[in-house]
Scaffold this active site. Sequence first.
Site, PDB file in Angstrom:
ATOM      1  N   GLY A  46      -3.203   7.572 -44.206  1.00  0.00           N
ATOM      2  CA  GLY A  46      -1.689   7.840 -43.666  1.00  0.00           C
ATOM      3  C   GLY A  46      -2.487   8.419 -42.365  1.00  0.00           C
ATOM      4  N   GLN A  51      -1.786  14.579 -35.612  1.00  0.00           N
ATOM      5  CA  GLN A  51      -2.919  14.105 -35.762  1.00  0.00           C
ATOM      6  C   GLN A  51      -2.768  12.968 -34.153  1.00  0.00           C
ATOM      7  OE1 GLN A  51      -2.998  12.239 -40.183  1.00  0.00           O
ATOM      8  NE2 GLN A  51      -5.164  13.050 -39.586  1.00  0.00           N
ATOM      9  N   CYS A  99      -9.415  13.589 -44.905  1.00  0.00           N
ATOM     10  CA  CYS A  99      -8.001  13.852 -44.236  1.00  0.00           C
ATOM     11  C   CYS A  99      -9.216  12.922 -42.619  1.00  0.00           C
ATOM     12  CB  CYS A  99      -8.086  15.742 -43.810  1.00  0.00           C
ATOM     13  SG  CYS A  99      -6.680  15.641 -42.445  1.00  0.00           S
ATOM     14  N   LEU A 100      -8.514  12.388 -41.669  1.00  0.00           N
ATOM     15  CA  LEU A 100      -9.056  11.910 -40.529  1.00  0.00           C
ATOM     16  C   LEU A 100      -9.496  12.755 -39.642  1.00  0.00           C
ATOM     17  CD1 LEU A 100      -6.600   8.517 -40.236  1.00  0.00           C
ATOM     18  CD2 LEU A 100      -9.200   9.230 -41.504  1.00  0.00           C
ATOM     19  N   HIS A 141      -0.211  15.258 -48.415  1.00  0.00           N
ATOM     20  CA  HIS A 141      -0.222  15.698 -47.306  1.00  0.00           C
ATOM     21  C   HIS A 141      -0.310  15.064 -45.940  1.00  0.00           C
ATOM     22  CE1 HIS A 141      -5.024  14.945 -45.965  1.00  0.00           C
ATOM     23  NE2 HIS A 141      -4.357  14.417 -45.264  1.00  0.00           N
ATOM     24  N   GLU A 142       0.525  13.720 -45.460  1.00  0.00           N
ATOM     25  CA  GLU A 142       0.964  14.142 -44.325  1.00  0.00           C
ATOM     26  C   GLU A 142       2.086  14.910 -44.016  1.00  0.00           C
ATOM     27  OE1 GLU A 142      -1.058  11.770 -41.880  1.00  0.00           O
ATOM     28  OE2 GLU A 142      -2.201  10.916 -44.565  1.00  0.00           O
ATOM     29  N   HIS A 145       0.520  17.751 -41.873  1.00  0.00           N
ATOM     30  CA  HIS A 145       0.437  18.319 -40.897  1.00  0.00           C
ATOM     31  C   HIS A 145       1.750  17.703 -40.370  1.00  0.00           C
ATOM     32  CE1 HIS A 145      -4.028  16.191 -41.206  1.00  0.00           C
ATOM     33  NE2 HIS A 145      -3.115  15.384 -42.257  1.00  0.00           N
TER      34      HIS A 145
END
Length: 188
Positions: A46, A51, A99-100, A141-142, A145
């Site tokens: 995702g 991000q 997480c990226l 999670h997304e 953000h």
Amino acid sequence: MAILPIRIMGDPVLHSPAGEIDEITDEIRQLVADMFETMDAAPGVGLAAPQVGVPLRVYVYSYSDDDGVPWRGVVINPVLWMRPLVPGAPDPDDESEGCLSFPGERFPLRRSDEVLVTGTDLEGAPVRIEADGWRARIMQHEFDHLDGILYIDRLSDADWKTTQKIARKRGWGGPGQAWTPGVDDLDA
């Protein structure tokens, strides 16, 4: 399409709520195409617009269960409903995520096992996603953000302190820090 730099924790765009998308333009379509390319290159399951430094309410996702059937899409201006969390500590084997925007690390985090997400797609058509298990985790999670929340903000005190030590060691925590998949070596 282009692979975009992914912002690292501490960048202000990651810690502020994102704005609604009023109109789906060619710029939004290009952003989404670039987000898919960036997510795939990372690799990730995702990626939310903040991000990649864009404070808008849109995210992409891509995941395949053990059955190998791909689950891939985009949600613009999502709304999230979730079943209440089951009390207790998360199982580090089954409930850890990464997480990226805090690359290279995973920590256990309890998430709701069932969610409903509504929003629109790139054509402006309604989207309705009922998800459970890892798919529900990805959606939460997304969505976080888009509200300026990183998963590390939800960790236990001990794990949160560990993330802060890692961030200090790697020099993370300030504006403008990013990494680009396929370009930067993140073996810290």
